[in-house]
Design an enzyme around this catalytic site. Structure first.
Site, PDB file in Angstrom:
ATOM      1  N   GLU A  71      32.107 -20.869 -27.006  1.00  0.00           N
ATOM      2  CA  GLU A  71      30.739 -20.464 -26.707  1.00  0.00           C
ATOM      3  C   GLU A  71      30.741 -19.442 -25.575  1.00  0.00           C
ATOM      4  OE1 GLU A  71      26.483 -22.537 -25.436  1.00  0.00           O
ATOM      5  OE2 GLU A  71      28.305 -23.760 -25.548  1.00  0.00           O
TER       6      GLU A  71
ATOM      7  N   HIS B  15      33.934 -27.567 -28.501  1.00  0.00           N
ATOM      8  CA  HIS B  15      34.202 -26.165 -28.194  1.00  0.00           C
ATOM      9  C   HIS B  15      34.429 -25.976 -26.703  1.00  0.00           C
ATOM     10  CE1 HIS B  15      29.837 -26.635 -27.605  1.00  0.00           C
ATOM     11  NE2 HIS B  15      29.995 -25.749 -26.635  1.00  0.00           N
TER      12      HIS B  15
END
Length: 122
Positions: free
Chosen positions: A117, A75
């Protein structure tokens, strides 16, 4: 020898949807584009004034199968000073995929299922 991170790349199926998402969700706008005259593929580099690092979106004409982006363990992470306002924005967009209140973070999901995130400035 010193290396400076320049950009990271992800593949997208719907370039317009991805561009709209990244601008609304993270304030990233196109910095430059590359691609052949026949339009068979396009690279769009996104950025903002907060960081010199850019996000490269790679689009391939005619691709319909989802890309394997490496699962949700891989991510990007973005810092934000106002987690409350950020969370409200992402909740209104319906893109919050996972929350971890004990760590004070959460993840949003882009149109291709890629996780991002969101962390507070530390």
């Amino acid at each position: 020898m010193q290396f400076k991170m320049s950009h990271t790349e992800i593949h997208v199926l719907d370039l317009d949807a991805s561009l709209a998402f990244y601008e609304k969700a993270l304030g990233l706008t196109p910095v430059r584009e590359e691609g052949p005259e026949d339009g068979s593929w396009k690279l769009v580099f996104l950025g903002n004034e907060a960081s010199p690092c850019q996000l490269e979106l790679t689009w391939n004409k005619g691709r319909v199968e989802p890309y394997n982006q490496g699962g949700h363990d891989i991510h990007l992470a973005f810092e934000v000073a106002d987690m409350g306002a950020s969370h409200d924005l992402h909740a209104s967009m319906g893109c919050i995929a996972k929350e971890n209140p004990s760590m004070g973070i959460y993840f949003i999901e882009d149109p291709d299922g890629f996780y991002i995130e969101i962390v507070p400035v530390r």
